[in-house]
Every structure is written in C-alpha cells, then in structure tokens.
Scaffold this motif. Structure first.
Motif, PDB file in Angstrom:
ATOM      1  N   GLU A 231     -15.461   9.228 -15.029  1.00  8.39           N
ATOM      2  CA  GLU A 231     -14.368   8.889 -15.964  1.00  8.39           C
ATOM      3  C   GLU A 231     -13.039   8.799 -15.208  1.00  8.39           C
ATOM      4  OE1 GLU A 231     -13.010   7.465 -19.028  1.00  8.39           O
ATOM      5  OE2 GLU A 231     -14.964   8.307 -19.444  1.00  8.39           O
ATOM      6  N   ARG A 232     -12.841   9.766 -14.262  1.00  8.91           N
ATOM      7  CA  ARG A 232     -11.599   9.737 -13.471  1.00  8.91           C
ATOM      8  C   ARG A 232     -11.535   8.453 -12.649  1.00  8.91           C
ATOM      9  NH1 ARG A 232     -12.818  14.957 -12.167  1.00  8.91           N
ATOM     10  NH2 ARG A 232     -13.139  14.525  -9.950  1.00  8.91           N
ATOM     11  N   MET A 233     -12.682   8.119 -12.064  1.00  8.76           N
ATOM     12  CA  MET A 233     -12.762   6.908 -11.236  1.00  8.76           C
ATOM     13  C   MET A 233     -12.380   5.669 -12.060  1.00  8.76           C
ATOM     14  SD  MET A 233     -14.214   5.607  -8.385  1.00  8.76           S
ATOM     15  CE  MET A 233     -14.703   3.976  -7.932  1.00  8.76           C
ATOM     16  N   LEU A 234     -12.910   5.631 -13.283  1.00 13.04           N
ATOM     17  CA  LEU A 234     -12.618   4.501 -14.156  1.00 13.04           C
ATOM     18  C   LEU A 234     -11.130   4.405 -14.444  1.00 13.04           C
ATOM     19  CD1 LEU A 234     -15.626   3.737 -15.563  1.00 13.04           C
ATOM     20  CD2 LEU A 234     -14.044   3.247 -17.366  1.00 13.04           C
ATOM     21  N   LEU A 235     -10.525   5.583 -14.720  1.00 10.39           N
ATOM     22  CA  LEU A 235      -9.092   5.607 -15.044  1.00 10.39           C
ATOM     23  C   LEU A 235      -8.252   5.261 -13.814  1.00 10.39           C
ATOM     24  CD1 LEU A 235      -9.180   8.706 -17.371  1.00 10.39           C
ATOM     25  CD2 LEU A 235      -8.580   6.390 -18.061  1.00 10.39           C
ATOM     26  N   TYR A 236      -8.668   5.732 -12.631  1.00  9.87           N
ATOM     27  CA  TYR A 236      -7.931   5.382 -11.414  1.00  9.87           C
ATOM     28  C   TYR A 236      -7.959   3.865 -11.197  1.00  9.87           C
ATOM     29  CZ  TYR A 236      -7.979  10.335  -9.916  1.00  9.87           C
ATOM     30  OH  TYR A 236      -7.796  11.684  -9.825  1.00  9.87           O
ATOM     31  N   ARG A 237      -9.143   3.288 -11.428  1.00  5.90           N
ATOM     32  CA  ARG A 237      -9.256   1.821 -11.245  1.00  5.90           C
ATOM     33  C   ARG A 237      -8.358   1.077 -12.217  1.00  5.90           C
ATOM     34  NH1 ARG A 237     -13.090  -0.945  -8.383  1.00  5.90           N
ATOM     35  NH2 ARG A 237     -13.199  -2.736  -9.740  1.00  5.90           N
TER      36      ARG A 237
ATOM     37  N   THR B 139       0.851  -1.197   0.000  1.00 10.68           N
ATOM     38  CA  THR B 139       0.000   0.000   0.000  1.00 10.68           C
ATOM     39  C   THR B 139       0.885   1.245   0.000  1.00 10.68           C
ATOM     40  OG1 THR B 139      -0.130  -0.145   2.388  1.00 10.68           O
ATOM     41  CG2 THR B 139      -1.971  -1.045   1.172  1.00 10.68           C
ATOM     42  N   VAL B 140       0.380   2.292  -0.620  1.00  7.49           N
ATOM     43  CA  VAL B 140       1.164   3.531  -0.733  1.00  7.49           C
ATOM     44  C   VAL B 140       0.383   4.661  -0.065  1.00  7.49           C
ATOM     45  CG1 VAL B 140       2.163   5.192  -2.351  1.00  7.49           C
ATOM     46  CG2 VAL B 140       2.153   2.772  -2.924  1.00  7.49           C
ATOM     47  N   GLU B 141       1.061   5.427   0.795  1.00  8.99           N
ATOM     48  CA  GLU B 141       0.456   6.629   1.373  1.00  8.99           C
ATOM     49  C   GLU B 141       1.331   7.804   1.006  1.00  8.99           C
ATOM     50  OE1 GLU B 141      -0.226   6.574   5.563  1.00  8.99           O
ATOM     51  OE2 GLU B 141      -1.391   4.710   5.469  1.00  8.99           O
ATOM     52  N   SER B 142       0.705   8.979   0.786  1.00 13.67           N
ATOM     53  CA  SER B 142       1.527  10.100   0.361  1.00 13.67           C
ATOM     54  C   SER B 142       0.826  11.422   0.654  1.00 13.67           C
ATOM     55  CB  SER B 142       1.762   9.959  -1.146  1.00 13.67           C
ATOM     56  OG  SER B 142       2.219  11.163  -1.658  1.00 13.67           O
ATOM     57  N   ASP B 143       1.642  12.481   0.874  1.00 16.47           N
ATOM     58  CA  ASP B 143       1.029  13.812   0.999  1.00 16.47           C
ATOM     59  C   ASP B 143       1.303  14.645  -0.249  1.00 16.47           C
ATOM     60  OD1 ASP B 143       3.688  14.289   1.245  1.00 16.47           O
ATOM     61  OD2 ASP B 143       3.593  15.298   3.199  1.00 16.47           O
ATOM     62  N   LEU B 144       1.835  13.971  -1.288  1.00 12.74           N
ATOM     63  CA  LEU B 144       2.082  14.682  -2.552  1.00 12.74           C
ATOM     64  C   LEU B 144       0.763  14.798  -3.311  1.00 12.74           C
ATOM     65  CD1 LEU B 144       5.237  12.622  -3.550  1.00 12.74           C
ATOM     66  CD2 LEU B 144       5.247  14.969  -2.717  1.00 12.74           C
ATOM     67  N   GLU B 145       0.715  15.729  -4.251  1.00 10.12           N
ATOM     68  CA  GLU B 145      -0.515  15.892  -5.043  1.00 10.12           C
ATOM     69  C   GLU B 145      -0.471  14.910  -6.206  1.00 10.12           C
ATOM     70  OE1 GLU B 145      -3.437  19.460  -6.455  1.00 10.12           O
ATOM     71  OE2 GLU B 145      -1.462  19.917  -5.717  1.00 10.12           O
ATOM     72  N   LEU B 146      -1.204  13.817  -6.063  1.00  7.64           N
ATOM     73  CA  LEU B 146      -1.196  12.772  -7.090  1.00  7.64           C
ATOM     74  C   LEU B 146      -2.633  12.561  -7.550  1.00  7.64           C
ATOM     75  CD1 LEU B 146       0.928  10.157  -5.120  1.00  7.64           C
ATOM     76  CD2 LEU B 146       1.785  11.846  -6.717  1.00  7.64           C
ATOM     77  N   LEU B 147      -2.994  13.143  -8.693  1.00  8.53           N
ATOM     78  CA  LEU B 147      -4.370  12.969  -9.187  1.00  8.53           C
ATOM     79  C   LEU B 147      -4.461  13.510 -10.613  1.00  8.53           C
ATOM     80  CD1 LEU B 147      -5.512  16.131  -8.924  1.00  8.53           C
ATOM     81  CD2 LEU B 147      -5.681  15.507  -6.554  1.00  8.53           C
ATOM     82  N   PHE B 148      -5.586  13.254 -11.245  1.00  4.86           N
ATOM     83  CA  PHE B 148      -5.866  13.891 -12.544  1.00  4.86           C
ATOM     84  C   PHE B 148      -6.742  15.106 -12.239  1.00  4.86           C
ATOM     85  CE2 PHE B 148      -5.549   9.345 -14.115  1.00  4.86           C
ATOM     86  CZ  PHE B 148      -4.281   9.522 -14.625  1.00  4.86           C
ATOM     87  N   PRO B 149      -6.275  16.330 -12.515  1.00  7.48           N
ATOM     88  CA  PRO B 149      -7.062  17.521 -12.146  1.00  7.48           C
ATOM     89  C   PRO B 149      -8.410  17.571 -12.864  1.00  7.48           C
ATOM     90  CG  PRO B 149      -4.850  18.097 -12.897  1.00  7.48           C
ATOM     91  CD  PRO B 149      -5.027  16.655 -13.192  1.00  7.48           C
ATOM     92  N   ASN B 150      -9.351  18.306 -12.261  1.00  9.31           N
ATOM     93  CA  ASN B 150     -10.682  18.481 -12.862  1.00  9.31           C
ATOM     94  C   ASN B 150     -10.607  19.067 -14.257  1.00  9.31           C
ATOM     95  OD1 ASN B 150     -12.071  17.478 -10.797  1.00  9.31           O
ATOM     96  ND2 ASN B 150     -12.767  19.417  -9.936  1.00  9.31           N
ATOM     97  N   GLU B 151      -9.678  20.036 -14.418  1.00  3.16           N
ATOM     98  CA  GLU B 151      -9.584  20.703 -15.734  1.00  3.16           C
ATOM     99  C   GLU B 151      -9.123  19.704 -16.804  1.00  3.16           C
ATOM    100  OE1 GLU B 151      -6.790  22.123 -13.007  1.00  3.16           O
ATOM    101  OE2 GLU B 151      -8.900  21.894 -12.506  1.00  3.16           O
ATOM    102  N   TYR B 152      -8.355  18.688 -16.375  1.00  3.17           N
ATOM    103  CA  TYR B 152      -7.822  17.711 -17.348  1.00  3.17           C
ATOM    104  C   TYR B 152      -8.883  16.670 -17.708  1.00  3.17           C
ATOM    105  CZ  TYR B 152      -4.551  14.355 -19.427  1.00  3.17           C
ATOM    106  OH  TYR B 152      -3.904  13.496 -20.286  1.00  3.17           O
ATOM    107  N   ILE B 153      -9.542  16.092 -16.671  1.00  3.07           N
ATOM    108  CA  ILE B 153     -10.625  15.122 -16.919  1.00  3.07           C
ATOM    109  C   ILE B 153     -11.827  15.584 -16.098  1.00  3.07           C
ATOM    110  CG2 ILE B 153     -11.321  12.701 -16.761  1.00  3.07           C
ATOM    111  CD1 ILE B 153      -8.319  11.984 -16.777  1.00  3.07           C
ATOM    112  N   PRO B 154     -12.771  16.296 -16.723  1.00  2.00           N
ATOM    113  CA  PRO B 154     -13.869  16.912 -15.965  1.00  2.00           C
ATOM    114  C   PRO B 154     -14.807  15.897 -15.299  1.00  2.00           C
ATOM    115  CG  PRO B 154     -13.711  17.814 -18.192  1.00  2.00           C
ATOM    116  CD  PRO B 154     -12.814  16.633 -18.145  1.00  2.00           C
TER     117      PRO B 154
END
Length: 817
Positions: A689-695, A670-685
């Motif tokens: 869809e974001r959930m699908l890509l994260y999965r 398992t990975v824990e982090s305080d870095l900003e790791l995500l797809f921003p809203n502006e990139y994938i509104p």
C-alpha cells in the motif's frame, strides 16, 4: 409531543392546520418549440416571471439561441441548478421550468454514492501496476532487474525507505522513493524471460540508443505521412448552425465531460482546413455513436455527404435506426446499404446517392464498391476499425485523400494505438461512464446446465432478455432444445450469419421488440447491437475468443441502469493454454467501466506489440519492456520534431520557446536527502500500500492534486505524521526546481545544493530562469554562493533544516524579476 409536518395529499393523522400550495406541474412540450413559445408567451402576458433550471449553462444558452433564431421574444432567467420536475406557482406568479423536460431528456440524479463509486475505479486501475517481489522491472537508467521490495536503510541520523532492485551478479541498486517514475513494470512478449542487465557495462545505454535510431527511421515515415496530411487542403466547415444546437440539445442523456470534449475536438478538426484523421477510443456503450451523429449532421449542414462504414449487416441496420431516430425532423436523408437490401432498393439508393439526395449512407464494406459513387463526400466514419482487413483499408485510403475521417473503436488494435501514441493520428479517449451505469459482473465457469438455467431464469424474472453466444452454428439447435427443456416458458430465437439477411433482420427486430427472451447467436451480435433490455450474456467456449472480442460482446449488456451479468463458459482453466487463461483472467479482472483502453494494453502485452508499419519492432519491446519503449518512442518523436521536422512543427516549437522557464531545459529533477521522508509503518502498515502511494505521489505535479491526495490520506489513515507531510512537500519542491532549471536538488547536512543544467554552453544560462537565480544570490549573498566543480555548476543555500524552508526559498526565487 413533537410537532410534525406531513407532505402529500392525505395526512396520516387529524391535521390542526393545512397549508395549500397553489401549483401545477410543468406542461409537456415534447420538444415542440411552437408549443413551448406559445405557452411561455401566454404566461408572460399573464404577468408570470419565467425561470429555466439546468445543470449546464450551455443548455440555457442553447435555449436562448433557439428562441432568438426563431424570432420569439421570451425573457427568462437562467438558473444554474436543476430540479427533477418543473412547476408553476400561481400564488407567486412564477414558472420554474426545467430544460430536460422541455427537451424531453432523461434527468440523472446526482447521488453521493455515484461519487463514491467513481473513486473506486481509479484504484483498480492503479492495481495494474502493483509490484510483487520477484517481478521484472525496468529502471530507465540501469535496465531490467528484479524487484526485491521496499526496504529501510539508515541515512545519517535518520532512516529512509527505498526500493531494492537486484541486477546480474547480485548487484543491488537502491532507488529513492522520489525517483519511482523511473521504474516501470517489465511488459514484454508473453512467456519469455527477459535478460537481466549488467551494471556498469554501458550495454543498456547501447540498447536504448540502437532502439532510438531504429524508432526514428520508423517515425520519420509516419511524420512524413502526417506532414502530407497537414499540407493537404481539406474542406473547412462553417461554425455550428442553430439546427446543430437543437440536435445536440435534444440528446436524451446528459453529455459526459469526455463526450463533450471529444465532440468539441471533432468539430474543431472539421472547422480547420486540413483533413481530419481522428480516432475516438471509448468503451462499449459510452456514447461514441452520438459523437458520430453530431459530426455527420455538421457535414450535412454544409451540403456534404457522409459515409458510415460498419462491419456487419446487423449493425448497419441498427445504426440506420439510431441515425434516423436522432435526426428525425431534420433536413437530412439517411439510407443504408447491405446484403439485406433488395436489388431494387440498392439501385434506387445508388442513383439518389450520385444525384446528392442521400445525405448519409450507412453500410458494410459494400459502400466502397466500384458501383458506389458519391456526389460530394465530405466525411467518412469508420466504426470498429479493427474488424476491417488491410485491403478494405487500402481502398479507403484512396477514397479519403482529403476527406475528413473519424474512426471509432472500443479496444483499438495495437497498431492503431501505436499510431495514436506516436501523434500520427489525433486521439480522443472517452473514459467517463454515462450516469447510473454499473460495472458488469463477470464470472468464468465450466459449461453447466444449472448455471445457464439460473442465469436465464433470473433475467426473465426481472423482465429482461439474454444473449447466448455460441460460435458453432451446428450446435445452436441443441442448445435451444436444452434451454426449452429446462425452462419451458422461455421464448428462444436463433440468429447467425448464414441465414437469409431478411430473416436475420426479422429475428433481431423481433428480439428488440421483446418477442423473445433469449437470442442464441454467433458473434454477429458482437458489433454494436444496442438492446438496453438485455442484461445477461452467456458466452460458450469463451477460451476461443480474442480479448477485444470478449470485451465487445460483454459490452452488449449493461447499457441501461440495471446490474448486468456476463458468464464466460470454458473448460477447466488447468487444461487451457497460458494465453487463453490470461485472456479469461484479464477480462474477469477488468470489468470496471472504462477499462477498454486497459484491455487494449493487455492485448498488446499478450500478443506482443507489432510494428506501426511492419513487423520488425517487437524485438525492441522484448529488450526494453513496453513502458520504457514508449518513453524512448516519445523522446525520439520530440527530437525529430525539434531537428529534422522543425519547419513542420514551427508553431508548436515557437509556443514552447515563449515559455521561458527552466522546464524547457530540464526533463526531470531528482531529489536526494538525508531527512526522514516517508510514511511510517505505524501509519500505513502494508508495504504494498505504501509503495502504491509513493508511486502515486511521485506522479503528481499540481498543487490541487497534492491537496486531493492529502485529503484521501487523512480520510483513509487519519492525521498525516510530520515525516509524511515533509515527504508530500517534495512534489512542489521538484516542480519549482524544474522551473528554475535545476537537474538535481540535494538536501543534506542542513544545506540545499541545486545542480543546474549540465551542459555549460546551454542557452539556459542566458534564460530568464537562470537570471532569477543570479538575482536571488545578489539579494542574499551571505546565505548562498555559486560554484563550479568538474564542469558542473551548482549553488549552495545554507540553513535549510526541512523541506518546508527549501520550498519557501524556491518560491521566492521563482517570484523574482
């Protein structure tokens, strides 16, 4: 003012110059190798050089083998690309021939749109797991909760995207997007609401433990069954003969990768000395019969007999035709037994069978009768096994103590699927559709004469034929009258199981020969009728059929390269039972190619899964949900393999021990982090869809898959932002950490903390993987230090500001020693 070149026999204008090519087309050989050999020898003697083109290196190797075994001295150059048609160039003295013309095969065009289309299928399968807020989900550690969407929470100076799950008493769990693999959609028994788990009581752990103990009891019986199979000595078939090569090369289509893999697995099973028990699960029309024909011929080549068991008279006849056609010219006698054969034929066949002159016998359950005696049975092939009852299967079990068994099905019944998921049976799945196949357009309508007339007229306008399925024999004449009234020139025939077998055979044969436009029949057409010219099927009262029946019937159309249509006629959806409604929706939604196995899973879902050996198991699935149940199932089987049945699986375990990596000690990191790791809203509104890509990202393991994922992202959404790039780097980070035996990696406050295997007495601490950690520490004592807190061993590495630097350090650790 432009110069122009025209290709062809006639120029469109007045040509200033003409270039002539002195070529002729490739001769037609019709698989006649005497003709091929004499023709090629003649060209070689006249000083021509010969090139043979093929998309598959295997084909040109087969050709060379056939020439060598015939004793022909023909030198040719193999070219690993092909043309649509071969030719001879008399100026350059060279012959450019294609293998598909020599073998009389159909040549598939490889269009870019094929690739584009094949990409689409994967997406609709992913939609299977789409989560909606309010859905029940299962977290492997916390139990059953409700999905409450993707939310952003502040984390130090950055924000992070997490999944919110709500449990009893409105307790909330936030799940990191790096742990999505721990969540699955709850699939239990239809119509029953699950009990939501309570956090912090240990009840969920108890349910899991209780289930695991019960599953072990069931699995133990299965493994014993499997071990008996392993200890029994079966017949060991010899490697492929040149006739086998010739048979496989003469297949008129190109093998799909899955088909090739299934064939190789079946042949490897036959060549081993333990009896084969393999299930080939492939969608309707994906080439399972071809796999069976190759296996049957392999058995015949070693003087063994083959029994092919099919559910219906019609299918027995159809398989007989197919086998005869494919094995034409081979030293092999094929016969079939069913109620359509006369008594005289039957007694002749039984005599020849006992004497050993009949090599392959195809038939309905008549072939396991007392009067049927085989001379030397070596292989049993069962087509569409879900159609046979328990008593037939019991009789088969007595026959097949040490006979190789190959079972084929498009939609396995839950129990069969379970057997294979448990590893008590070997499973080959054929999921790639043959080239130039289109998904079948499926529509649900109420009974309407206009729709029926329009569908039949459209099919007749393109010279096609129509299946019309109606399961009540008494209405067939009314329906015929209705069709003839609306379409006077339509030739309709009727077929059902209460007709005389000879009459039914005559009608089916007439339909195959295009004497009729519409075949009005009961479900007798469901199993295996293969008529490429029939590309529309209308199913009346569709709500009364099971899911796999509907899928099977739909599979009777769309077997050529024409667009096919399936109309399901049912009363208005509002008046149906919830199960019937779900069945019709499932069949309408899963119309993609290769969705048979998903329909089987859906079937499992609607009917509730039964036990592999009895009925006491569906309770577990209601408690845990299907996917969690499957995870516990595989854990239980692995534990049994490693403990009680260690001797039986000694080879497998030994192979595992030779991999001295930390992966053997850690199931997941398992990975824990305080870095900003995500797809921003502006990139994938879109959050779904974001959930699908994260999965999808969470399930990736290999670098090449990650690269392909990135390419798709750039293609769909443009350049990936830095926080997205960082998120994607978590995949290699997790993989490398797992190899080093790390259970948890924390990237916080500019440091990386690696937590090792929690059991301090684990053999991990004597392994090479832990040795690499110690070597790294000795090399960089200032950057890192080991520590032990509350019995947990961990290592801190300083100066880690992003995922990229963490990955580089882990790569260096892995490469040490």
């Amino acid at each position: 003012e432009f110069r122009r070149i025209d290709f062809g026999h006639k120029a469109t204008g007045t040509p200033q110059a003409t270039l002539k090519f002195n070529t002729s087309v490739q001769p037609i050989f019709h698989k006649n190798f005497d003709l091929v050999a004499s023709s090629l020898t003649d060209y070689l003697q006249r000083g021509y050089s010969i090139y043979i083109c093929s998309d598959s290196v295997k084909q040109t190797d087969r050709l060379a083998d056939i020439f060598r075994e015939r004793g022909d001295k023909i030198d040719f150059t193999a070219v690993d690309r092909t043309l649509h048609e071969g030719f001879v160039d008399h100026t350059l003295h060279c012959c450019i021939f294609t293998d598909h013309q020599i073998f009389d095969r159909f040549h598939k065009y490889n269009l870019r749109s094929d690739k584009a289309r094949s990409g689409k299928v994967a997406l609709s399968l992913k939609e299977l797991n789409m989560f909606e807020p309010g859905d029940y989900v299962v977290h492997i550690d916390h139990g059953i909760g409700k999905f409450a969407g993707l939310v952003r929470i502040p984390n130090g100076n950055t924000t992070q995207e997490v999944i919110k799950l709500v449990y009893q008493n409105d307790d909330v769990v936030f799940v990191s997007i790096h742990s999505l693999h721990k969540i699955s959609k709850y699939k239990g028994k239809e119509g029953e609401q699950p009990r939501i788990s309570k956090l912090g009581t240990g009840a969920w752990e108890k349910i899991k433990e209780r289930t695991k103990t019960k599953i072990k009891d069931i699995a133990r019986d299965l493994i014993k069954l499997y071990s008996q199979r392993k200890q029994e000595k079966g017949f060991k078939y010899s490697p492929d003969s040149f006739m086998q090569h010739e048979l496989e090369a003469s297949f008129i289509y190109e093998d799909t990768p899955d088909q090739l893999k299934a064939t190789q697995e079946v042949k490897a099973d036959m060549e081993s000395d333990r009896p084969m028990d393999r299930l080939v699960c492939g969608d309707v029309g994906f080439g399972k019969t071809e796999v069976a024909i190759r296996a049957a011929f392999k058995a015949v080549a070693d003087n063994k007999q083959v029994a092919v068991l099919v559910p219906t008279t019609v299918l027995a006849y159809q398989h007989y035709q197919t086998f005869c056609k494919r094995l034409e010219g081979m030293p092999c006698k094929v016969e079939y037994l069913s109620r359509a054969r006369t008594a005289k034929d039957t007694s002749r066949i039984l005599k020849e069978l006992e004497a050993g002159t009949v090599n392959i016998l195809i038939g309905t359950h008549k072939i396991i009768g007392k009067s049927v005696k085989f001379h030397d049975l070596g292989l049993l092939i069962i087509d569409e096994e879900q159609k046979f009852g328990v008593s037939v299967k019991e009789k088969l079990r007595q026959i097949k103590v040490n006979v190789d068994t190959l079972t084929m099905t498009a939609t396995p019944i839950p129990r069969t699927l379970q057997f294979s998921l448990m590893g008590a049976r070997d499973l080959s799945v054929i999921q790639t559709p043959p080239p130039n196949r289109y998904p079948i357009q499926t529509e649900v309508h109420t009974f309407n004469e206009e729709i029926i007339t329009e569908a039949i007229n459209f099919e007749m306008s393109r010279n096609g034929q129509v299946f019309f399925v109606n399961n009540r024999i008494q209405n067939l004449m009314e329906l015929k009258a209705m069709i003839v009234r609306n379409i006077p020139d339509c030739r309709v025939c009727i077929g059902h199981g209460q007709m005389q077998p000879e009459e039914l055979e005559k009608i089916i044969f007439g339909f195959v020969n295009y004497d009729y436009d519409v075949l009005l029949a009961t479900t007798i057409i469901e199993s295996g009728i293969d008529i490429p010219n029939a590309n529309t099927i209308i199913i009346n009262q569709a709500q009364n059929f099971g899911l796999s029946d509907l899928h099977q019937m739909r599979g009777r159309v769309g077997r050529g390269n024409k667009k096919a249509f399936c109309y399901l006629l049912a009363p208005p959806l509002s008046s149906l039972t919830p199960e019937a409604k779900r069945r019709l929706q499932a069949i309408e939604n899963f119309s993609d190619l290769g969705s048979g196995i998903h329909i089987a899973m859906q079937d499992l879902d609607i009917r509730g899964a039964g036990n592999m050996l009895g009925a006491e198991q569906s309770g577990f699935i209601a408690d845990l949900g299907y996917e969690t149940y499957q995870k516990i199932l595989s854990e239980a089987v692995t534990e049994l393999k490693n403990d009680e049945f260690a001797e039986l699986y000694a080879d497998e375990i030994k192979a595992g021990e030779e991999k001295i990596s930390g992966e053997d000690f850690v199931d997941e990191c398992t990975v824990e982090s305080d870095l900003e790791l995500l797809f921003p809203n502006e990139y994938i509104p879109s959050s779904s869809e974001r959930m699908l890509l994260y999965r999808e990202l969470d399930k990736l393991e290999l670098d090449r898959d990650v690269e392909a994922f990135k390419e798709r992202l750039v293609d769909r959404f443009g350049k990936i932002p830095p926080e997205g790039e960082e998120l994607i780097r978590i995949v290699p980070l997790r993989r490398l950490a797992k190899r080093l035996g790390v259970e948890k990696a924390v990237l916080k406050g500019g440091k990386m903390i690696l937590y090792f295997v929690s059991n301090p007495d684990s053999p991990y601490y004597q392994s090479a993987a832990f040795g690499k950690i110690i070597d790294y520490m000795a090399k960089y004592p200032r950057v890192c230090n080991l520590r032990e807190q509350n019995g947990r061993r961990s290592m801190i590495v300083k100066d880690i500001t992003d995922v990229d630097s963490a990955v580089r350090i882990l790569q260096e650790m892995v490469s040490l020693g």
